[in-house]
Write a protein that holds these residues in place. Structure first.
Motif, mmCIF file in Angstrom:
data_model
loop_
_atom_site.group_PDB
_atom_site.id
_atom_site.type_symbol
_atom_site.label_atom_id
_atom_site.label_comp_id
_atom_site.label_asym_id
_atom_site.label_seq_id
_atom_site.Cartn_x
_atom_site.Cartn_y
_atom_site.Cartn_z
ATOM 1 N N LEU A 81 80.659 -55.243 -39.555
ATOM 2 C CA LEU A 81 80.265 -56.637 -39.768
ATOM 3 C C LEU A 81 79.111 -57.050 -38.854
ATOM 4 O O LEU A 81 78.208 -57.784 -39.275
ATOM 5 C CB LEU A 81 81.468 -57.553 -39.548
ATOM 6 C CG LEU A 81 82.548 -57.510 -40.632
ATOM 7 C CD1 LEU A 81 83.779 -58.289 -40.182
ATOM 8 C CD2 LEU A 81 82.017 -58.067 -41.945
ATOM 9 N N SER A 85 75.476 -58.170 -39.996
ATOM 10 C CA SER A 85 74.946 -59.450 -39.548
ATOM 11 C C SER A 85 73.493 -59.327 -39.103
ATOM 12 O O SER A 85 72.659 -60.185 -39.415
ATOM 13 C CB SER A 85 75.805 -59.995 -38.400
ATOM 14 O OG SER A 85 75.295 -61.204 -37.914
ATOM 15 N N LEU A 88 71.351 -58.872 -42.350
ATOM 16 C CA LEU A 88 71.234 -60.123 -43.097
ATOM 17 C C LEU A 88 70.347 -61.128 -42.376
ATOM 18 O O LEU A 88 69.567 -61.855 -43.005
ATOM 19 C CB LEU A 88 72.627 -60.720 -43.323
ATOM 20 C CG LEU A 88 73.543 -59.952 -44.283
ATOM 21 C CD1 LEU A 88 74.960 -60.528 -44.235
ATOM 22 C CD2 LEU A 88 73.005 -59.990 -45.697
ATOM 23 N N VAL A 122 70.653 -68.765 -47.439
ATOM 24 C CA VAL A 122 71.876 -68.054 -47.833
ATOM 25 C C VAL A 122 72.094 -66.841 -46.943
ATOM 26 O O VAL A 122 73.222 -66.549 -46.517
ATOM 27 C CB VAL A 122 71.793 -67.645 -49.317
ATOM 28 C CG1 VAL A 122 72.970 -66.757 -49.699
ATOM 29 C CG2 VAL A 122 71.758 -68.875 -50.212
ATOM 30 N N PHE A 123 71.021 -66.117 -46.646
ATOM 31 C CA PHE A 123 71.135 -64.954 -45.755
ATOM 32 C C PHE A 123 71.611 -65.373 -44.358
ATOM 33 O O PHE A 123 72.431 -64.685 -43.737
ATOM 34 C CB PHE A 123 69.799 -64.220 -45.652
ATOM 35 C CG PHE A 123 69.516 -63.283 -46.787
ATOM 36 C CD1 PHE A 123 70.436 -62.317 -47.146
ATOM 37 C CD2 PHE A 123 68.333 -63.366 -47.502
ATOM 38 C CE1 PHE A 123 70.183 -61.454 -48.199
ATOM 39 C CE2 PHE A 123 68.067 -62.515 -48.551
ATOM 40 C CZ PHE A 123 68.987 -61.545 -48.907
ATOM 41 N N ILE A 125 73.487 -67.960 -43.637
ATOM 42 C CA ILE A 125 74.902 -68.305 -43.717
ATOM 43 C C ILE A 125 75.765 -67.051 -43.771
ATOM 44 O O ILE A 125 76.810 -66.960 -43.103
ATOM 45 C CB ILE A 125 75.150 -69.194 -44.943
ATOM 46 C CG1 ILE A 125 74.475 -70.560 -44.745
ATOM 47 C CG2 ILE A 125 76.640 -69.399 -45.187
ATOM 48 C CD1 ILE A 125 74.563 -71.468 -45.946
ATOM 49 N N LEU A 126 75.341 -66.053 -44.541
ATOM 50 C CA LEU A 126 76.093 -64.796 -44.596
ATOM 51 C C LEU A 126 76.096 -64.101 -43.242
ATOM 52 O O LEU A 126 77.103 -63.510 -42.833
ATOM 53 C CB LEU A 126 75.487 -63.882 -45.659
ATOM 54 C CG LEU A 126 75.644 -64.345 -47.120
ATOM 55 C CD1 LEU A 126 74.921 -63.384 -48.052
ATOM 56 C CD2 LEU A 126 77.120 -64.445 -47.490
ATOM 57 N N GLN A 127 74.967 -64.156 -42.536
ATOM 58 C CA GLN A 127 74.918 -63.587 -41.186
ATOM 59 C C GLN A 127 75.938 -64.255 -40.279
ATOM 60 O O GLN A 127 76.694 -63.585 -39.556
ATOM 61 C CB GLN A 127 73.520 -63.759 -40.599
ATOM 62 C CG GLN A 127 73.430 -63.396 -39.122
ATOM 63 C CD GLN A 127 72.234 -64.014 -38.436
ATOM 64 O OE1 GLN A 127 71.282 -64.420 -39.088
ATOM 65 N NE2 GLN A 127 72.281 -64.106 -37.115
ATOM 66 N N MET A 129 78.627 -65.900 -41.093
ATOM 67 C CA MET A 129 80.003 -65.616 -41.506
ATOM 68 C C MET A 129 80.434 -64.228 -41.059
ATOM 69 O O MET A 129 81.564 -64.037 -40.595
ATOM 70 C CB MET A 129 80.119 -65.763 -43.024
ATOM 71 C CG MET A 129 79.972 -67.186 -43.523
ATOM 72 S SD MET A 129 80.062 -67.324 -45.321
ATOM 73 C CE MET A 129 81.743 -66.733 -45.605
ATOM 74 N N CYS A 130 79.552 -63.230 -41.196
ATOM 75 C CA CYS A 130 79.887 -61.875 -40.739
ATOM 76 C C CYS A 130 80.165 -61.853 -39.243
ATOM 77 O O CYS A 130 81.119 -61.216 -38.781
ATOM 78 C CB CYS A 130 78.752 -60.911 -41.086
ATOM 79 S SG CYS A 130 78.603 -60.506 -42.833
ATOM 80 N N ILE A 173 74.791 -70.329 -39.139
ATOM 81 C CA ILE A 173 75.318 -71.139 -40.238
ATOM 82 C C ILE A 173 74.632 -72.503 -40.287
ATOM 83 O O ILE A 173 74.276 -72.999 -41.364
ATOM 84 C CB ILE A 173 76.839 -71.290 -40.095
ATOM 85 C CG1 ILE A 173 77.521 -69.933 -40.335
ATOM 86 C CG2 ILE A 173 77.380 -72.313 -41.079
ATOM 87 C CD1 ILE A 173 79.011 -69.945 -40.087
#
Length: 222
Positions: A81, A85, A88, A122-123, A125-127, A129-130, A173
């Motif tokens: 993860l 991160s 991303l 979006v990238f 936010i995914l970073q 979250m990971c 985020i």
């Protein structure tokens, strides 16, 4: 797209990305506790890659984990993860830089640039979250062993690496959300209304066509 919000989002995303790079090699993801110990001769601390010990004289010795497959599942998942991160976050930075209004990389098509910047959000936010899942999962296992009275091994407390990871995820985020709220996903721009120089007024669609038709019909009788 609001240029000020873009810059703020880029700064937040960049700081989050940098802090991920700081958290991954940080050695203090968990530190041995002194709770209940009368005399402490050494301090143990670990991260995702190695285990270290510092004695009372201040000498530190570290050893890498010998086998990846022999590690606990949560450590392997946290490694994956955190690496995801970083990747991303890199994509998010590139997309945001291309999609910003002050950037010339995407040309003058501001609708397309807004969409690219939204993808960067979006990238980010995914970073985040990971990163949050990785450090929270690791912290959950530490606290689970700490409060287990039947756990026979060494008990640990939360280290500074986890707090850096939490800060990184929060910044990423927030940066992604700012980009998403700042973007305008309009598909087309409104065409200006035709201007009639004879009357000095502006007409829209059907009204202008009716006026033109009546003008041509009157001219036919002249």
């Amino acid at each position: 797209m609001d240029a000020i919000v873009e810059v703020v989002a880029l700064i937040l995303g960049f700081l989050g990305w940098v802090m991920v790079g700081v958290a991954i090699p940080n050695r203090y993801w968990k530190v041995s506790t002194v709770d209940g110990n009368v005399i402490t001769t050494s301090t143990l601390y670990e991260n995702l890659w190695m285990s270290c010990a510092t004695d009372s004289t201040g000498v530190s010795n570290c050893r890498d984990f010998p086998s990846l497959l022999a590690l606990s599942g949560y450590i392997q998942a946290s490694r994956a993860l955190m690496i995801a991160s970083v990747v991303l976050g890199t994509f998010g930075l590139v997309a945001t830089l291309v999609g910003m209004q002050c950037s010339k990389a995407g040309g003058d098509n501001y609708v397309l640039k807004g969409r690219i910047a939204g993808i960067g959000g979006v990238f980010f936010i995914l970073q985040g979250m990971c990163t949050m899942v990785s450090v929270s999962w690791y912290a959950f296992n530490i606290t689970q062993d700490f409060f287990n009275p039947l756990y026979p091994g060494t008990k640990y407390e939360l280290g500074e690496g986890l707090y850096i990871g939490w800060c990184s995820g929060t910044l990423a985020i927030c940066g992604g959300i700012c980009l998403l709220f700042a973007c305008k996903f309009d598909t087309e721009e409104k065409a200006p209304y035709p201007y009639n120089p004879a009357r000095g007024t502006v007409y829209s669609g059907a009204a202008s066509r009716r006026d033109a038709a009546s003008t041509y019909s009157r001219n036919a009788y002249v």
